[in-house]
Design an enzyme around this catalytic site. Structure first.
Site, short mmCIF file in Angstrom:
data_model
loop_
_atom_site.label_atom_id
_atom_site.label_comp_id
_atom_site.label_asym_id
_atom_site.label_seq_id
_atom_site.Cartn_x
_atom_site.Cartn_y
_atom_site.Cartn_z
N LYS A 212 0.84 -1.19 0.00
CA LYS A 212 0.00 0.00 0.00
C LYS A 212 0.88 1.24 0.00
O LYS A 212 1.43 1.61 1.03
CB LYS A 212 -0.92 0.02 1.22
CG LYS A 212 -1.84 1.25 1.26
CD LYS A 212 -2.63 1.32 2.55
CE LYS A 212 -3.47 2.59 2.60
NZ LYS A 212 -2.61 3.83 2.56
N VAL A 269 0.99 5.72 14.11
CA VAL A 269 0.38 4.68 13.28
C VAL A 269 1.08 3.34 13.53
O VAL A 269 0.43 2.30 13.66
CB VAL A 269 0.46 5.07 11.79
CG1 VAL A 269 0.05 3.90 10.89
CG2 VAL A 269 -0.44 6.27 11.51
N GLU A 293 10.33 2.02 10.29
CA GLU A 293 11.10 3.25 10.46
C GLU A 293 10.07 4.35 10.58
O GLU A 293 9.23 4.54 9.69
CB GLU A 293 12.04 3.48 9.27
CG GLU A 293 13.00 4.65 9.48
CD GLU A 293 12.66 5.85 8.64
OE1 GLU A 293 12.22 6.87 9.23
OE2 GLU A 293 12.82 5.79 7.41
N CYS A 327 12.81 12.16 6.46
CA CYS A 327 12.79 11.59 7.81
C CYS A 327 13.96 12.11 8.63
O CYS A 327 13.89 12.22 9.85
CB CYS A 327 12.87 10.07 7.74
SG CYS A 327 11.69 9.30 6.63
#
Length: 541
Positions: A212, A269, A293, A327
């Site tokens: 996804k 999440v 991560e 990130c």
């Protein structure tokens, strides 16, 4: 699985093209950008080799021009997700037994396709979908993805070659089996390379995948699908689905055949995934592998012996390249008072020289942030800083969403080392600076270590080796990727394996053998050539 080993091409880092004016690559990507920007797409689900168009569609827009319609993508129903799972399990029968060298050749071919005929297309798609400059797209969607594919093949062969010793009369061997079931790959918007790596490195080890991509990256993810199909990836090995995140995740995590999750995204999440997996643990045929991560609140710390211009350049690049949406982006900095005026003036000069707009204009250093929700969060943080008696904006602070989600590169200086934007992940072009007294540089290291829940990347600057050693030890657990006299961004596959701990993830180091070992389940085999025929041992007399 084949037991023979062959010499695979030695993995080397893909050279970065310059895209300087007058170069062939610049002309190619500009032409491809225009063609893709003005062609309406209709992106299906990919399940078991079939293109599924459900009719339940959502629109695609570039973040720098949200009035421009790129096309649509189709969203999945619960039945589509169940079909994707079954297609993956059906494909596993043959894929898991394919000789490793044939799996390897597929992904090596994919790397060559991206390096050659698909380079302009995947870069242009990333520029359009994610608002990256051509340089940021090149180092991501071309070079890093190519490196992932090539280096992972090398790591795979090294894993298979590792075998135990055998005593006289027996033969010991280890077989690296794919996981029993399927793996769920969830990829973020900010790196096309991550979108390509998370499903492919799992599949490379003989596993099957339901993938996804982030909704805001589907446009460029579709090019990855095209490349994998062109490279000869069999139907059903990687199934691609989009749609309602909660429904998709709940359906997948409810399957008894769920064997692992490969994730890059937010800490919250990921925490929810972990809770759900724990609740469902008795359903599964095997304990799932959980690899993620997640967030980051990445730092730059400078010692009084630092070079002001070097620190300023690291801040300008580390905080504002790709709109601070890496990130690893620098989002908090700790600067000694003696250097602050010089560093501040250098950064202000840099920021005021930045151009911002569409990536099509290659003189632009920055573009828009990814979405309206991101824009709104960043705008509120900037407004809060303007109203705070603990913060001052020294450059930037503007924003405009009339055409795209544009946030000015913004530097906040705070008198409170625990001020909100020193602690909270914002994922945008906002840098917060705390100025400390020179004599308290060792105390400031404790602030760096304790301020954030995250531990992804961090950088220190110093001209004193004793200070470098002290800081390196004090910040041992503060960053999984630690930089000395460099910005905290720009990890290269094969050079700086990437990942962090604490609230930043499981630190399984993408782009290394460590990560690939998570996607196999070893079987030890002992074969005795001449078995014993008497139960008695010599000590019995």
């Amino acid at each position: 699985m084949s037991t023979g080993f062959f010499n695979v091409p030695v993995a080397v880092n893909e050279p970065v093209k310059t895209y300087a004016p007058g170069t062939i690559e610049r002309e190619e990507v500009q032409k491809t950008f225009k063609e893709m920007y003005n062609t309406t797409v209709d992106i299906p689900l990919y399940i078991g080799g079939k293109e599924i168009r459900t009719g339940n569609t959502k629109n695609l827009f570039p973040p720098f021009d949200h009035q421009h319609h790129l096309g649509i993508y189709h969203t999945a129903s619960k039945e589509n997700i169940q079909d994707a799972i079954q297609s993956a399990l059906a494909a596993r029968v043959k894929w898991s037994q394919m000789a490793w060298e044939h799996r390897a050749s597929i992904f090596l071919k994919a790397a060559e396709l991206i390096a050659g005929p698909y380079r302009a297309k995947i870069n242009a798609a990333t520029m359009i979908a994610q608002g990256k400059t051509v340089h940021q797209a090149e180092i991501d969607s071309a070079c890093e993805l190519i490196d992932f594919l090539r280096f992972n093949v090398q790591y795979m062969t090294e894993i298979y070659k590792q075998q135990p010793i055998s005593a006289k009369g027996i033969w010991n061997r280890v077989e690296q089996r794919p996981l029993e079931g399927f793996v769920y790959a969830i990829t973020p918007f900010n790196f096309t390379a991550i979108a390509g790596n998370l499903p492919s490195c799992v599949a490379m080890m003989g596993n099957v995948v339901v993938w996804k991509p982030a909704a805001t990256q589907i446009f460029s993810a579709n090019v990855i699908v095209e490349v994998f199909k062109k490279a000869g990836l069999p139907d059903g090995v990687i199934n691609v689905i989009y749609g309602d995140s909660s429904m998709i995740t709940n359906t997948i995590l409810d399957s008894a055949d769920f064997a692992g999750i490969h994730f890059t995204g937010s800490t919250g999440v990921f925490n929810d995934f972990w809770k759900t997996i724990g609740t469902n643990i008795s359903k599964y045929k095997t304990y799932p592998r959980i690899v993620g991560e997640t967030g980051g609140k990445d730092f730059v710390w400078a010692h009084p012996t630092s070079n002001a211009k070097e620190v300023a350049t690291a801040l300008s690049r580390g905080a504002f390249e790709y709109q601070g949406q890496k990130c690893s982006a620098a989002s908090r900095a700790y600067i000694p008072a003696s250097l602050w005026e010089d560093i501040k003036n250098y950064v202000i000069a840099d920021v005021n020289s930045f151009k911002m707009g569409s990536p099509e204009d290659m003189s632009n250093f920055m573009s828009a942030v990814i979405s309206e929700s991101s824009f709104d969060k960043l705008a509120k943080a900037i407004d809060d800083a303007k109203a705070s008696n603990e913060a001052e904006i020294v450059v930037g602070g503007g924003y405009d969403k009339s055409k795209g989600w544009f946030i000015e590169p913004t530097v906040i200086v705070t008198t409170n080392p625990k001020y909100d934007t020193m602690e909270r992940e914002l994922f945008g072009p906002v840098l917060t600076v705390y100025v400390y007294e020179d004599a308290k540089w060792e105390e400031s290291l404790q602030l760096v270590d304790s301020t954030s829940e995250y531990a992804l990347t961090g950088a220190i600057f110093s001209g004193c080796r004793y200070a470098i050693e002290t800081a390196t030890k004090a910040l041992e657990n503060a960053a999984g990727n630690f930089y000395i006299n460099d910005k905290p961004t720009g990890a290269v596959v094969g050079q700086q394996p990437f990942g962090g701990a604490r609230g930043s993830g499981t630190n399984d180091k993408a782009g290394s053998m460590i990560n690939l070992l998570r996607w196999v389940s070893p079987r030890t085999i002992k074969e005795t050539f001449v078995p014993d025929t008497d139960y008695r041992y010599p000590f019995l007399g």
